[in-house]
Design an enzyme around this catalytic site. Structure first.
Site: not given
Ligand code: NAD
Ligand code: DAU
Length: 362
Positions: A142-144, A168, A172
């Site tokens: 992630t970019d975080e 989180y 990562k």
């Molecule tokens: P998600 O939470 O939707 O899915 C995570 C999956 O991992 C689930 O299916 C869960 O059951 C499985 N899991 C969790 N713990 C586990 C374990 N111990 N063993 C096996 N499986 C397990 O997550 P996502 O949003 O699809 O993110 C996927 C990956 O991409 C993550 O590594 C996250 O850090 C990264 N990522 C997410 C975003 C985003 O915007 N969602 C952006 C950049 C990177």
């Molecule tokens: O940047 C990549 C990341 O993006 C991933 O690594 C994470 O797994 C993914 O969850 C996401 O993180 P964020 O914290 O940016 O996503 P989220 O959807 O939780 O929130 C997006 C923005 O919106 C953030 O600034 C917080 C804000 N927010 C979020 C929620 C859930 C609100 O204002 N209200 C809300 O109820």
């Protein structure tokens, strides 16, 4: 833009976290693009994992789902050997920042210990099977990990120092460092990607975009943290999957690639756009106009102000750029939540309601 991969298929790929949001989109992408590849999904099915995301693949001979934990060394070792895996695409993680604030331990366990376990198992397997040229270990990150940007600061590049601010992102960051070290120390053919915020189908309701779509459909308040001026760089999940495909097939082992949508938007503006799209596309809504549901709530502790990705390297080296604009991607996403009530309704369980109360109680 569609990039033609110089595919080194057939591959035998293990996809961890393939029942989650991005993982399941990637599984569909891979099965469609490389129908003769063997695809194994390993997923613990935590609250975020959902087998309904993979229903259409169940009968496919080349596909196998295994419920299990990436921290289970014996299980991972057996799977790698039995299935003669040559490629790992590692998505499994605890992924939600708010949950990491409420309970960080699971994040350390899965994101750090789980990634370490996978690396160890794959290293042993890769050494035993003779280090084939096209073996790969892709770590999806992630970019975080780069922390928070000032308003005019340049976007995150691959050389930006790590400065994670939440449990989180710290977990990562720890996993990224382990992956890097396994390349430097053992020569493991690793790839790391650091991506911005994804959105699209199969996105669990706790995250901003699905939460807003669902709450509009239910006529519930739309919670915006703080002043709503925090900025995220949004990428359509299908574009992320295409980028990961290109990285696996053409990326240089040991390298990191930043992936982003070039779509920096303030949260409040994003929510207002979602409200307009819902007002336009939903035939019936409990409350109209939807924007009257917007409610400012207590800010997230340690809330990063701005993320932005400089994706020059993946564009220059691997010829990848996103296909969707924010407008086309959001429209598709709003349509998906409108037509998939049967997918999201069951996810609003008692466990989810309890979590919701904890985060939004004010
Ligand atoms: P998600 O939470 O939707 O899915 C995570 C999956 O991992 C689930 O299916 C869960 O059951 C499985 N899991 C969790 N713990 C586990 C374990 N111990 N063993 C096996 N499986 C397990 O997550 P996502 O949003 O699809 O993110 C996927 C990956 O991409 C993550 O590594 C996250 O850090 C990264 N990522 C997410 C975003 C985003 O915007 N969602 C952006 C950049 C990177
Ligand atoms: O940047 C990549 C990341 O993006 C991933 O690594 C994470 O797994 C993914 O969850 C996401 O993180 P964020 O914290 O940016 O996503 P989220 O959807 O939780 O929130 C997006 C923005 O919106 C953030 O600034 C917080 C804000 N927010 C979020 C929620 C859930 C609100 O204002 N209200 C809300 O109820």
């Amino acid at each position: 833009m569609v990039v033609t991969s110089s595919a080194q298929s057939p591959r035998r790929i293990l996809i961890t976290g393939g029942a989650g949001f991005i993982g399941s989109n990637f599984v569909h992408h891979w099965c469609k693009t490389y129908p003769s590849d063997r695809v194994i999904v390993l997923d613990a099915l935590t609250y975020a994992g959902n087998l309904n995301n993979l229903t259409t693949l169940k009968e496919r001979e080349t596909f196998r789902f295994v419920q299990g934990n990436i921290c289970d060394r014996a299980l991972v070792t057996d799977l790698l050997q039995q299935e003669e895996i040559d490629t790992v695409a590692h998505f499994a993680a605890e992924s939600h920042v708010d949950r990491s604030i409420l309970g960080p331990e699971a994040f350390i366990q899965t994101n750090v210990v789980g990634t370490f376990t996978l690396l160890e198992c794959f290293r042993e397997h890769w050494q035993n099977r003779g280090r084939h040229d096209h073996d790969r270990f892709l770590h999806v990150s992630t970019d975080e990990v780069y922390g928070s940007l000032e308003p005019d600061a340049p976007a995150f590049s691959e050389t930006t120092p790590y400065a994670p601010n939440s449990p989180y992102s710290a977990s990562k960051a720890g996993s990224d460092h382990l992956v890097r070290a396994y390349h430097e120390t053992y020569g493991l053919p690793t790839l790391i990607t650091n991506c911005s915020n994804n959105y699209g189908s199969y996105h669990f309701p706790e995250k901003l975009i699905p939460l807003i779509c669902i709450n509009i459909l239910l006529g519930k308040p739309l919670p915006i943290y703080g002043d709503g001026q925090n900025i995220r760089d949004w990428l359509y999940v299908g574009d992320h999957c295409q980028a990961l495909d290109v990285v696996i097939q053409q990326g240089q082992p040991g390298q990191t690639y930043n992936i982003g949508g070039n779509n920096e938007v303030k949260n409040l503006d994003l929510v207002l756009r979602l409200c307009e799209l819902m007002d336009e596309l939903a035939p019936e809504l409990p409350v109209r106009p939807s924007k009257t549901l917007i409610t400012f709530v207590r800010d997230r502790p340690g809330h990063d102000r701005r993320y932005a990705i400089d994706a020059t390297k993946i564009k220059t080296d691997l010829n990848w750029v996103p296909s969707e604009t924010l407008e086309t991607g959001l429209r598709k996403t709003v349509q998906w939540y409108l037509t998939h009530r049967d997918w999201w309704q069951p996810l609003l369980s008692n466990e989810y309601q309890a979590y919701y109360q904890q985060v939004y109680r004010g």
